[in-house]
Design a protein around this motif. Structure first.
Motif, PDB file in Angstrom:
ATOM      1  N   ALA A  28       0.848  -1.160  -0.084  1.00 14.95           N
ATOM      2  CA  ALA A  28       0.037  -0.153  -0.076  1.00 14.95           C
ATOM      3  C   ALA A  28       0.994   1.341  -0.057  1.00 14.95           C
ATOM      4  O   ALA A  28       0.289   2.305  -0.489  1.00 14.95           O
ATOM      5  CB  ALA A  28      -0.959   0.001   1.190  1.00 14.95           C
ATOM      6  N   ILE A  29       2.043   1.337   0.559  1.00 11.16           N
ATOM      7  CA  ILE A  29       2.960   2.398   0.729  1.00 11.16           C
ATOM      8  C   ILE A  29       4.095   1.996  -0.013  1.00 11.16           C
ATOM      9  O   ILE A  29       4.979   1.317   0.404  1.00 11.16           O
ATOM     10  CB  ILE A  29       3.027   2.833   2.341  1.00 11.16           C
ATOM     11  CG1 ILE A  29       1.824   2.979   3.022  1.00 11.16           C
ATOM     12  CG2 ILE A  29       4.067   4.259   2.183  1.00 11.16           C
ATOM     13  CD1 ILE A  29       1.970   3.256   4.234  1.00 11.16           C
ATOM     14  N   GLN A  30       4.346   2.685  -1.178  1.00 16.76           N
ATOM     15  CA  GLN A  30       5.715   2.550  -1.859  1.00 16.76           C
ATOM     16  C   GLN A  30       6.350   3.908  -1.953  1.00 16.76           C
ATOM     17  O   GLN A  30       5.895   4.977  -1.549  1.00 16.76           O
ATOM     18  CB  GLN A  30       5.422   2.134  -3.205  1.00 16.76           C
ATOM     19  CG  GLN A  30       4.938   0.537  -3.256  1.00 16.76           C
ATOM     20  CD  GLN A  30       6.166  -0.455  -2.882  1.00 16.76           C
ATOM     21  OE1 GLN A  30       7.440  -0.291  -3.438  1.00 16.76           O
ATOM     22  NE2 GLN A  30       6.252  -1.227  -1.805  1.00 16.76           N
ATOM     23  N   MET A  31       7.539   3.945  -2.615  1.00 20.91           N
ATOM     24  CA  MET A  31       8.190   4.915  -2.668  1.00 20.91           C
ATOM     25  C   MET A  31       9.245   5.154  -3.907  1.00 20.91           C
ATOM     26  O   MET A  31       9.478   4.096  -4.707  1.00 20.91           O
ATOM     27  CB  MET A  31       9.608   4.969  -1.504  1.00 20.91           C
ATOM     28  CG  MET A  31       9.959   6.219  -1.538  1.00 20.91           C
ATOM     29  SD  MET A  31      10.878   6.351   0.330  1.00 20.91           S
ATOM     30  CE  MET A  31      11.759   7.845  -0.001  1.00 20.91           C
ATOM     31  N   VAL A  32       9.364   6.370  -4.703  1.00 22.78           N
ATOM     32  CA  VAL A  32      10.028   6.525  -5.766  1.00 22.78           C
ATOM     33  C   VAL A  32      11.187   7.265  -5.332  1.00 22.78           C
ATOM     34  O   VAL A  32      10.997   8.405  -4.617  1.00 22.78           O
ATOM     35  CB  VAL A  32       9.294   7.082  -6.743  1.00 22.78           C
ATOM     36  CG1 VAL A  32      10.059   7.601  -7.869  1.00 22.78           C
ATOM     37  CG2 VAL A  32       8.063   6.418  -7.262  1.00 22.78           C
TER      38      VAL A  32
ATOM     39  N   ALA B 154       7.173   0.873  -8.360  1.00 24.09           N
ATOM     40  CA  ALA B 154       6.289   1.252  -7.131  1.00 24.09           C
ATOM     41  C   ALA B 154       4.886   0.953  -7.010  1.00 24.09           C
ATOM     42  O   ALA B 154       4.216   0.740  -6.198  1.00 24.09           O
ATOM     43  CB  ALA B 154       6.600   2.800  -6.800  1.00 24.09           C
ATOM     44  N   PHE B 155       4.490   0.815  -8.517  1.00 23.12           N
ATOM     45  CA  PHE B 155       2.822   0.668  -8.794  1.00 23.12           C
ATOM     46  C   PHE B 155       2.610  -0.650  -8.943  1.00 23.12           C
ATOM     47  O   PHE B 155       1.417  -1.101  -9.308  1.00 23.12           O
ATOM     48  CB  PHE B 155       2.486   1.639 -10.216  1.00 23.12           C
ATOM     49  CG  PHE B 155       2.199   3.076  -9.877  1.00 23.12           C
ATOM     50  CD1 PHE B 155       3.225   4.011  -9.772  1.00 23.12           C
ATOM     51  CD2 PHE B 155       0.957   3.262  -9.212  1.00 23.12           C
ATOM     52  CE1 PHE B 155       2.900   5.228  -9.462  1.00 23.12           C
ATOM     53  CE2 PHE B 155       0.590   4.806  -8.978  1.00 23.12           C
ATOM     54  CZ  PHE B 155       1.348   5.692  -9.031  1.00 23.12           C
ATOM     55  N   ALA B 156       3.448  -1.644  -8.693  1.00 22.86           N
ATOM     56  CA  ALA B 156       3.272  -3.172  -9.025  1.00 22.86           C
ATOM     57  C   ALA B 156       2.269  -3.670  -8.311  1.00 22.86           C
ATOM     58  O   ALA B 156       1.471  -4.359  -8.832  1.00 22.86           O
ATOM     59  CB  ALA B 156       4.821  -3.834  -8.574  1.00 22.86           C
ATOM     60  N   GLY B 157       2.210  -3.012  -7.072  1.00 19.77           N
ATOM     61  CA  GLY B 157       1.069  -4.043  -6.057  1.00 19.77           C
ATOM     62  C   GLY B 157      -0.154  -2.990  -6.039  1.00 19.77           C
ATOM     63  O   GLY B 157      -0.775  -2.990  -5.051  1.00 19.77           O
TER      64      GLY B 157
END
Lengths: 722, 299
Positions: free
Chosen positions: A475-479, A550-553
């Motif tokens: 739910a929380i990813q980073m670039v 980052a958008f994979a999930g």
């Protein structure tokens, strides 16, 4: 000709140009291949003139400067052309004469001040060395002169600075020392290579002011090399635009920036977000395609492959640098049509500007440039339609984080609370060391907060990523910021995405491949790049893959830490557009960190300003950027060099250096540098959080109505007191 | 019909993709190989080492038996019959020198591999976890580093007996601390990189991050460290056998030969000098490889 003669020539007879580059061709030899970097560059800088050379990475800017001072690396050769500095051909100087000449007539300031200074020598010894070496002064005299020169670049407390080592100075102070050393020899030509890149906006503004102020006194000609158009607009009288080793346009700064006559200049000006622009207004303009690789063969006009107005004649033969305004370009096109096509060769005698006009553009169709088609992608759904009202997605409460540095304790994030609505973009601004990245990493769990809570969609998040559930991670990813280290260099792009999809989306193996293909299509990376290792991708492509990862999930919050800062302007725009577009289609929230205020203003719905580990102002993008706002925000906004020639804000100088995080100032943390300092109140009491309008708060003793009145009074319309 | 066609299409695409990826990898590897082959240092080093490997395996096919004694031709100086002369038992020094490469070339590479394995694991763990784990491991490593290699190995060999396997294990163990330091510092350089953070954010286990994310990016320092250790391992193995902790007579091993023949050094220097030169040339060869590798890698 002896040095004395040429001096005499320079002063008495017809004054020679400070720098006269004629049809310069430079080739680099790498891995057995010849890569032409500069192809017939001609430029002319008069004594005392400031000339700005702009262009994106790899266009040959630095190579030109190096060739001008004969500092070319061993694998670079000058194949043709001449460099004359004050009428002297640089290539004819002997080693000894070259050394003397570099010390007496020319000076260079490089991008990174930290590498220009020796870390093991005291500042005083380093600056004094210049005088001892070039003027043969004794140690005491040299030190005295060093003190003077530090005073000249407005370094506070020169005596103390003389005794310091470089690491004890801030980046801005180091750059001042480097400039002091460059000016120590009273150069006739000063080359500044990206002198403020990597420095904070307020420091950049200081250096800019310093250079502007020094110009009145030193009479040196300046060659300013930068990718920052605002900087050039601010400092330079004339500008040359370099693309793929060619000057594509040249002319007086104001005319060139307000009325560009080459499609590339036009594209560059259009793709930087104009100040005050927001994503709901329009998507950013982009330049299609990518920068050509070094030495890549280009057919006809170097820019034709990316030019939205290219016509068949553009690839038939390369246009010359035609005078503008004139019909030379049209004639050139007609000539090219008449001649047999020869897209590769160019005629060296045409490399020089044609005619003596002030403006030149290397384009057949300069007249049509103002009507160049807009190159903005169509954004599907209206951004307004997003449901940005439905409750908080993220709530940060009283987060605190302290690092230990030897015996010192550095508090990087102090008591920060904020919340983020679903589908919203929260921009985080502040200078380096203000705690932006630490806060962001506390949210993602890469750094554990010492205290305070992070609540995501109503659930309390564990402090480190390692202890969070796979659902929480997804739910929380980073670039990340650095395109060169964000992807594992040993993995192929497809492997990187596949792994992320497996771990985060948890799909059955059958659909993983499809998901990876969809992700790469979403971020517009062509399938063939999936086979490559990151080293074979451009910076923009790497960052696109990082976004896809980052958008994979299907995340619901993506923290973007300066995702476009390391990229060229034309690439930056497309990355920002991509992020905006993904936000619309995937309904994701962003925390967006950047030091570029125009970018933050463009992409954010709400903005938080950090100073010395504290969040000192929060509000909608519109509110934070207009009075009443925190005095620090006010100063920050005034420091951006803008392209706007007519509406320049008076810059508010910040006094002194940023205080240390280990001993933050008492009371208001900003009081040591504040231009609206009230006195003891600010020193002794921590300011209250004041509400300007609902949802816009700032931390200052001055109440909103007074602040508004004071800040409106200081706007450029009314006279400003220094 | 159409669906089948689609499946086939995507399969062929996948296959093409895999082929292209493999080609791309091969292209990059080929560049490194070409750069190495253009480095004279590396090429000469490889030729020397290959020469000794070849001799270690096949020398008896060209020379007399290294063990055959000629009682009527003892301590003869070099001649057409015996190019390197004969020793005190009338054995052909050329044959013994060539065959003597064998033991060193078994011990040194295996010991180096062991050291790389153990040092790699320790260095990865210390460098990846940092903090207290790192502190404890590295202090232990410091203690091990303080032990004098030769004396310690003699003690251990005296304790456990002197088989080839034990010699390999002892040298490997004694080289482990140095290797672990090199690998630890390489790991520390990588672990702060953003791709490692990205791996943590997708919930990878530490072992995966160490083995699959970090390890492939530190192969170059590992290879260079390996060749450096290999040179030292050759040395150490020869020293141990010189001191009598290797194979016993009548093995033609260089260290052993130098030790047993040194009584004849004055009267018949060829019995000692040829094996000594052979040993030196092998060490030089390995070091040349190291230099060649590190200069190509650092470019």
């Amino acid at each position: 000709m002896s040095a004395v003669d040429s001096q005499a020539n320079a002063t008495d007879a017809a004054p020679a140009a400070a720098l006269d580059v004629r049809d310069l061709e430079v080739t680099f030899h790498r891995r057995g291949r010849d890569l032409p970097v500069l192809k017939g560059v001609t430029l002319h800088i008069e004594p005392g003139e400031a000339y700005g050379l702009v262009g994106e990475s790899g266009c040959g800017k630095t190579t030109l400067a190096m060739a001008a001072l004969r500092y070319l690396a061993g694998n670079g050769t000058v194949d043709a052309g001449q460099v004359l500095v004050e009428g002297r051909d640089v290539s004819t100087l002997s080693e000894e004469a070259l050394r003397k000449w570099r010390g007496e007539a020319v000076a260079m300031v490089y991008q990174d001040p930290a590498t220009a200074l020796s870390p093991a020598m005291r500042i005083g010894d380093q600056v004094a060395e210049v005088f001892r070496y070039h003027e043969g002064l004794k140690k005491a005299e040299a030190l005295e002169r060093a003190r003077e020169s530090l005073r000249r670049v407005a370094l506070p407390d020169p005596d103390a600075t003389l005794r310091r080592y470089p690491f004890e100075l801030s980046g801005g102070q180091q750059q001042r020392v480097v400039i002091a050393m460059a000016l120590a020899v009273n150069p006739h030509l000063l080359v500044l290579d990206e002198p403020t890149t990597g420095l904070d906006a307020t420091v950049e503004a200081e250096i800019l002011d310093l250079i502007e102020e020094l110009r009145g006194r030193i009479h040196a000609a300046i060659l300013l090399i930068t990718h920052n158009l605002g900087l050039v607009a601010h400092l330079c009288e004339r500008v040359g635009v370099l693309y793929a080793g060619r000057i594509v346009e040249e002319g007086p700064a104001r005319e060139l920036f307000t009325d560009p006559r080459h499609p590339y200049t036009m594209g560059l000006l259009r793709c930087a977000p104009r100040f005050g622009m927001n994503k709901t207004d329009a998507a950013l303009q982009t330049i299609p395609g990518t920068l050509p690789a070094l030495g890549e063969p280009l057919a006809g006009c170097v820019y034709s492959a990316r030019c939205p107005m290219a016509k068949p004649v553009c690839t038939r033969r390369e246009p010359d640098l035609y005078a503008w305004p004139s019909d030379a370009g049209v004639k050139g096109a007609a000539e090219a049509e008449a001649m047999p096509p020869d897209p590769v060769a160019y005629s060296p005698h045409h490399a020089s500007p044609v005619g003596e006009a002030a403006r030149h553009a290397r384009c057949y169709f300069s007249a049509q440039v103002p009507e160049m088609p807009q190159m903005a992608p169509v954004v599907g759904a209206s951004l307004e339609a997003r449901g940005a009202s439905s409750g908080d997605v993220l709530e940060i409460k009283a987060v605190e984080r302290t690092f230990k540095d030897g015996r010192k304790r550095l508090t990087a994030v102090h008591d920060v609370s904020l919340n983020l609505k679903h589908g919203e973009t929260f921009g985080l601004v502040g200078e380096s060391g203000s705690g932006k990245t630490t806060l962001a990493k506390c949210v993602t769990g890469l750094i554990a907060a010492d205290s305070g809570t992070v609540t995501f969609e109503g659930k309390l998040m564990r402090s480190t990523a390692g202890r969070r559930s796979q659902d929480a991670l997804r739910a929380i990813q980073m670039v990340f910021q650095n395109p060169d280290s964000t992807l594992n260099p040993a993995w192929s792009t497809r492997a990187i995405l596949t792994r992320s999809v497996r771990k985060l989306a948890g799909s059955r193996s059958g659909s993983v491949r499809a998901k990876v293909d969809k992700l790469s299509a979403d971020v517009r990376v062509e399938p063939r790049f999936l086979l490559q290792k990151p080293a074979d991708l451009s910076g923009g492509q790497k960052q696109r893959i990082a976004i896809a990862r980052a958008f994979a999930g299907d995340p619901r919050l993506v923290v973007c830490d300066e995702p476009a800062s390391a990229l060229d302007v034309s690439v930056q725009a497309s990355i920002l557009n991509l992020l905006v577009e993904l936000q619309t289609s995937e309904s994701v929230s962003y925390i967006f960190i950047s030091h570029d205020l125009a970018v933050v203003r463009y992409i954010s719905d709400r903005i938080g300003v950090m100073y010395l580990a504290e969040l000192i102002e929060v509000g909608s993008a519109e509110e934070v950027f207009n009075p009443p706002h925190h005095p620090y925000t006010e100063a920050l906004l005034s420091s951006i060099p803008k392209l706007d020639f007519d509406r320049r804000l008076q810059r508010i100088p910040l006094r002194g250096a940023m205080p240390s995080l280990s001993e933050p100032p008492t009371g208001c943390r900003f009081h040591t540098r504040c231009h609206r300092f009230l006195g003891d109140l600010c020193v002794q009491q921590e300011p209250p959080i004041q509400e300007a309008v609902t949802g816009h708060t700032y931390k200052c003793h001055i109440p909103p109505d007074e602040l508004l009145a004071a800040q409106l009074a200081d706007r450029p319309a009314s006279p400003v007191e220094a | 019909m159409a669906p089948a066609g689609v499946v086939d299409d995507s399969r062929t695409q996948e296959m093409q993709a895999d082929v292209a990826a493999a080609l791309e990898q091969r292209r990059q590897r080929r560049y490194l190989v070409r750069a190495l082959l253009r480095s004279p240092t590396f090429v000469i080093g490889v030729l020397i080492v290959l020469f000794w490997v070849f001799m270690g395996i096949f020398s008896t096919a060209f020379t007399q038996s290294p063990l055959a004694q000629h009682p009527f031709a003892i301590l003869q100086s070099p001649s057409a019959a015996h190019w390197f002369g004969t020793d005190d038992l009338g054995r052909d020094v050329l044959a013994r020198t060539m065959a003597g490469a064998r033991t060193v070339l078994i011990i040194a590479p295996l010991a180096t591999l062991l050291a790389l394995l153990w040092g790699g694991i320790i260095g990865l763990i210390a460098g990846f976890y940092r903090g207290i784990t790192d502190d404890i491991i590295m202090r232990l490593v410091d203690v091990l580093l303080a032990l004098p290699v030769i004396i310690t190995s003699i003690l251990i060999l005296s304790l456990f007996g002197k088989s080839l396997a034990i010699v390999i294990v002892v040298i490997g163990a004694l080289f482990t601390p140095v290797v672990s330091r090199t690998i630890r510092s390489a790991v520390i350089g990588e672990r702060e990189r953003e791709y490692v953070m990205a791996a943590r954010l997708r919930g990878e286990r530490s072992a995966f991050v160490m083995a699959r994310e970090i390890l492939p990016n530190i192969t170059q320092p590992i290879i260079v460290e390996g060749t450096v250790r290999l040179g030292y391992a050759v040395f150490t193995a020869a020293t141990l056998s010189f001191l009598g902790f290797g194979l016993g007579p009548p093995s033609p091993d260089w260290g052993l030969t130098i030790a047993t023949e040194r009584v004849d050094l004055q009267s018949a220097p060829w019995t000692v000098l040829f094996p000594a030169f052979a040993l030196a040339s092998l060490v030089v060869g390995v070091n040349l490889i190291t230099d060649g590798l590190s200069s190509v890698f650092s470019k």
